[in-house]
Design an enzyme around this catalytic site. Sequence first.
Site, mmCIF file in Angstrom:
data_model
loop_
_atom_site.group_PDB
_atom_site.id
_atom_site.type_symbol
_atom_site.label_atom_id
_atom_site.label_comp_id
_atom_site.label_asym_id
_atom_site.label_seq_id
_atom_site.Cartn_x
_atom_site.Cartn_y
_atom_site.Cartn_z
ATOM 1 N N SER A 146 0.841 -1.191 0.000
ATOM 2 C CA SER A 146 0.000 0.000 0.000
ATOM 3 C C SER A 146 0.889 1.259 0.000
ATOM 4 C CB SER A 146 -0.950 -0.040 1.189
ATOM 5 O OG SER A 146 -2.011 0.879 1.017
ATOM 6 N N ASP A 270 -9.589 -3.646 -6.388
ATOM 7 C CA ASP A 270 -9.172 -3.010 -5.136
ATOM 8 C C ASP A 270 -10.168 -1.895 -4.806
ATOM 9 O OD1 ASP A 270 -7.908 -1.273 -3.220
ATOM 10 O OD2 ASP A 270 -5.954 -2.060 -3.798
ATOM 11 N N HIS A 299 -7.677 -5.204 -1.624
ATOM 12 C CA HIS A 299 -6.528 -4.397 -1.198
ATOM 13 C C HIS A 299 -5.690 -5.194 -0.208
ATOM 14 C CE1 HIS A 299 -4.271 -0.697 -0.604
ATOM 15 N NE2 HIS A 299 -4.286 -0.956 0.699
#
Length: 328
Positions: A146, A270, A299
């Site tokens: 991320s 996502d 995600h």
Amino acid sequence: MTVSRFPRFIARPPWFGGDLQTVRNYVRPTEVPLAAFSEERIEFPLPDGDRLTAMLHRPSVESDRPLAILIHGLSGSQDSIYLRRSARHLLQSGFPVLRLNLRGAGPSGPLCRFSYHAGRTEDIHAALMQLDGRLAGRGLLAMGFSLGGNLLLKYLGEQGRRALFLGAVSVSAPILPKQAQLQIMKARNRAYHRNLLEGVKEDFGRPSAELPAALRATLPEIRSMLEFDDRIVAPINGFDGAEDYYARSAAYPLLAQIAVPTLVIHARNDPWIPAEAYLQFDWKRNPKLVPLLPRGGGHVGFHGLGHEVPWHDRCAVSFFEGLIRRGL
């Protein structure tokens, strides 16, 4: 290495769709024990007096494999479930692992006056420059998740051939941070947004943080990540508002300059980070990049059929082992 060498992602029931893939680790939290592997806390002094902390682990059987450095995401730390899962799989595959806490995150928090942000690659570089032969003698690999994935890709693009890694893997990175912020603020993502905002307020508002009193007083009234970035992150880090922060922190403009073999993983479903930037980029411009863009996975989810080990971790180890076989 070609994409066809990686297993196809197929979601594990009942975790169908991007949202269930994303929240699985939180609605079904499980212990990720690392006690079987030796553990050593390491600190990295930064030029301004702050200190990053990290946890070093070695595999049960001594190996000559490179050290894998793991970089967490927004409001995460060395103990984020996804980071511990990746560490365990890498250790079981014979790689020593360093779980790095970004500035002000997790155990680094009490040792830092300042805080991480999506573009603070100088901290990564400062930590790497302090690794001695005992840690870096067999080479370095990296895996970023991320926000940590954007940091990693931005560092690689900035450094080009000077980058200190033999190979890297990015998972679910917001390579265009502005797009990610607009997405997370949509009504469908209200719960995600609330949890992330609470997390960053806690990180940036910790007692050790050198936050001007006027800004600290505004924390309770901030209602969005965009507002947080505009009123807190940007001014304390020298950006001219959120727009400037997003533009100068984005990894996307630097992808073509990456000179290290890098596996780029992102799910098209996502719910936090739109896939458009990944789909629009011309991957042929840079043969060092290997894109893996499955339709599913959410995600930093990728809970695949038939495996307890997340799909992105299996792909990462396969990629790293391929680099080792090729002598990189």
